[in-house]
Design a protein around this motif. Structure first.
Motif, mmCIF file in Angstrom:
data_model
loop_
_atom_site.group_PDB
_atom_site.id
_atom_site.type_symbol
_atom_site.label_atom_id
_atom_site.label_comp_id
_atom_site.label_asym_id
_atom_site.label_seq_id
_atom_site.Cartn_x
_atom_site.Cartn_y
_atom_site.Cartn_z
ATOM 1 N N PHE A 1 0.779 -1.094 -0.002
ATOM 2 C CA PHE A 1 -0.169 0.119 -0.167
ATOM 3 C C PHE A 1 0.913 1.289 -0.044
ATOM 4 C CE2 PHE A 1 -3.641 -2.630 2.288
ATOM 5 C CZ PHE A 1 -4.210 -2.430 1.232
ATOM 6 N N PHE A 2 1.868 1.255 0.857
ATOM 7 C CA PHE A 2 2.914 2.324 0.789
ATOM 8 C C PHE A 2 3.574 2.783 -0.155
ATOM 9 C CE2 PHE A 2 6.723 4.372 2.586
ATOM 10 C CZ PHE A 2 6.386 5.526 2.855
ATOM 11 N N ILE A 3 3.970 1.708 -0.881
ATOM 12 C CA ILE A 3 4.775 2.330 -2.075
ATOM 13 C C ILE A 3 4.054 3.013 -3.185
ATOM 14 C CG2 ILE A 3 6.387 0.167 -2.091
ATOM 15 C CD1 ILE A 3 5.024 -1.106 -4.027
ATOM 16 N N GLN A 4 2.673 2.679 -3.165
ATOM 17 C CA GLN A 4 1.810 3.392 -4.151
ATOM 18 C C GLN A 4 1.591 5.003 -3.775
ATOM 19 O OE1 GLN A 4 -1.169 0.834 -5.643
ATOM 20 N NE2 GLN A 4 -0.715 -0.116 -3.966
ATOM 21 N N ARG A 5 1.774 5.345 -2.219
ATOM 22 C CA ARG A 5 1.883 6.477 -1.474
ATOM 23 C C ARG A 5 3.142 7.233 -2.202
ATOM 24 N NH1 ARG A 5 0.517 8.939 4.463
ATOM 25 N NH2 ARG A 5 1.227 11.233 3.687
ATOM 26 N N LEU A 6 4.058 6.722 -2.235
ATOM 27 C CA LEU A 6 5.353 7.159 -2.547
ATOM 28 C C LEU A 6 5.264 7.557 -4.069
ATOM 29 C CD1 LEU A 6 8.204 4.717 -0.996
ATOM 30 C CD2 LEU A 6 7.405 7.037 -0.120
ATOM 31 N N ALA B 1 3.500 -0.549 -13.499
ATOM 32 C CA ALA B 1 2.643 -0.973 -12.327
ATOM 33 C C ALA B 1 2.224 -2.432 -12.474
ATOM 34 C CB ALA B 1 1.441 -0.159 -12.250
ATOM 35 N N MET B 2 2.319 -3.077 -11.424
ATOM 36 C CA MET B 2 2.025 -4.311 -11.356
ATOM 37 C C MET B 2 1.365 -4.812 -10.105
ATOM 38 S SD MET B 2 4.181 -8.091 -11.455
ATOM 39 C CE MET B 2 4.071 -8.312 -13.464
ATOM 40 N N TYR B 3 0.109 -5.422 -10.129
ATOM 41 C CA TYR B 3 -0.496 -5.815 -8.904
ATOM 42 C C TYR B 3 -0.335 -7.530 -8.984
ATOM 43 C CZ TYR B 3 -1.782 -1.071 -8.241
ATOM 44 O OH TYR B 3 -1.831 0.361 -8.121
ATOM 45 N N VAL B 4 -0.284 -8.005 -7.692
ATOM 46 C CA VAL B 4 -0.274 -9.656 -7.430
ATOM 47 C C VAL B 4 -1.200 -9.734 -6.500
ATOM 48 C CG1 VAL B 4 1.366 -11.371 -6.727
ATOM 49 C CG2 VAL B 4 2.402 -9.564 -8.255
ATOM 50 N N HIS B 5 -2.087 -10.528 -6.573
ATOM 51 C CA HIS B 5 -2.978 -10.724 -5.735
ATOM 52 C C HIS B 5 -3.644 -12.317 -5.661
ATOM 53 C CE1 HIS B 5 -5.277 -8.029 -2.743
ATOM 54 N NE2 HIS B 5 -5.914 -9.114 -2.732
ATOM 55 N N GLY B 6 -3.699 -12.891 -4.481
ATOM 56 C CA GLY B 6 -4.540 -14.257 -4.382
ATOM 57 C C GLY B 6 -5.861 -14.209 -4.397
ATOM 58 N N THR B 7 -6.571 -14.975 -5.061
ATOM 59 C CA THR B 7 -8.118 -14.805 -4.864
ATOM 60 C C THR B 7 -8.600 -15.334 -3.893
ATOM 61 O OG1 THR B 7 -8.024 -17.155 -6.055
ATOM 62 C CG2 THR B 7 -8.058 -15.513 -7.489
ATOM 63 N N LYS C 1 10.230 4.729 -10.562
ATOM 64 C CA LYS C 1 9.870 4.514 -11.955
ATOM 65 C C LYS C 1 8.812 3.205 -12.445
ATOM 66 C CE LYS C 1 12.413 8.097 -12.984
ATOM 67 N NZ LYS C 1 11.880 9.347 -13.544
ATOM 68 N N GLY C 2 8.808 2.600 -11.407
ATOM 69 C CA GLY C 2 7.860 1.288 -11.361
ATOM 70 C C GLY C 2 7.835 0.524 -10.093
ATOM 71 N N PHE C 3 6.452 0.003 -9.840
ATOM 72 C CA PHE C 3 6.442 -0.642 -8.689
ATOM 73 C C PHE C 3 5.742 -2.117 -8.904
ATOM 74 C CE2 PHE C 3 2.584 1.691 -9.212
ATOM 75 C CZ PHE C 3 1.659 0.971 -8.826
ATOM 76 N N ILE C 4 5.746 -3.040 -7.805
ATOM 77 C CA ILE C 4 5.376 -4.250 -8.045
ATOM 78 C C ILE C 4 4.561 -4.353 -6.621
ATOM 79 C CG2 ILE C 4 5.221 -6.749 -8.024
ATOM 80 C CD1 ILE C 4 7.382 -6.616 -10.217
#
Length: 281
Positions: A137-142, A176-182, A151-154
């Protein structure tokens, strides 16, 4: 021979761990801590990427370092990885803490990056971030508040907080990459009212911002007998890694449980290699 190979692997892991250094800096009149690993393959006068890797709530930077094992990736590929330590093992992400008057974590990371640039050969055009849960969550605030720095985040197990989206200061493209378990029962892929968006809303936001309107290239992974599988939807600079039956965990790490319903950890992909391929290329 198997025992000898096992010992060699353990010694190699110990090497990249022992060479990590924990240090302190002062930010906003507060002493903050971070752990850094710098690859032995970095050549003189060479500028290299920096990967910031953020722990989740309740974890420490050192625990996260062992858990994610990105030191080994940094050593192999020749870059620097840093694990910042949150106050009380947490981050001010935009909910469950006062956004403006809570811990000054953005200022800490801004100061940290400035200090690192003075003492390490960092390529300022190749600063990336990843993290798990609250750290993700925090890296997106950065990204929102330090425009054109990350320049990019996961993000693993964390969509974008609502307040972070409201405070975006730049429209520049960011990988931007999102990784999420169902089966993640800690953070919901469908979002949470008043806290964070859904994964689909995040992907739509970044596709529009990055002007990535093409159809997704889809890859599937199901090689391990662990009751999980992976589908990666890649839109060039935007991607979604959906882990079927996966929990609130770092892919390809050692499964563990700290008293929470973390769920299954997929072994279907070399996740750290995937981090490198997506962010650094």
């Amino acid at each position: 021979m198997k025992k000898q190979a096992w010992l060699i692997a353990i010694m190699a892991l110990m090497g990249v761990t022992i060479n990590a250094q924990t240090r302190m800096i002062k930010a906003n009149d507060t002493i903050r801590q971070f752990t850094i690993y710098s690859s032995s393959k970095i050549k003189a006068n060479e500028k290299v990427p920096l990967l910031l890797n953020f722990h989740g709530s309740g974890m420490t930077a050192l625990e996260h370092m062992f858990y994610t094992n990105t030191n080994a990736l940094a050593e192999e590929k020749g870059f620097i990885v840093v694990y910042p330590q949150g106050l009380n093992n947490d981050w001010n992400v935009g909910f469950e803490q006062d956004y403006d008057n809570g811990t000054k974590d953005v200022e800490f990371i801004q100061t940290l990056i400035q200090k690192l640039q003075k003492h390490y050969p960092i390529d300022v055009d190749k600063i990336y971030a990843t993290g798990l849960s609250r750290g993700a969550f925090f890296i997106q605030r950065l990204v929102a508040e330090l425009p054109n720095t990350i320049k990019g985040f996961i993000s693993v197990g964390a969509p974008m907080p609502n307040e972070v989206k409201n405070r975006m200061q730049s429209a520049e493209p960011v990988k931007a990459m999102y990784v999420h378990g169902t089966a993640d029962e800690i953070v919901y892929a469908n979002g949470l009212d008043g806290a964070y968006l859904s994964i689909n809303e995040c992907i739509d936001y970044w596709k529009q911002r990055n002007k990535s309107n093409r159809e997704a290239t889809t890859s599937e992974y199901d090689v391990a007998d662990d009751d999980t599988s992976i589908i990666v939807e890649n839109y060039n600079s935007v991607a979604f890694m959906k882990i079927e039956n996966g929990g609130h965990t770092w892919p390809n790490s050692d499964p563990f449980n700290v008293g929470f319903p973390l769920g299954k950890t997929t072994q279907d992909i070399n996740f750290n290699e995937h981090i490198y391929n997506f962010l650094f290329h």
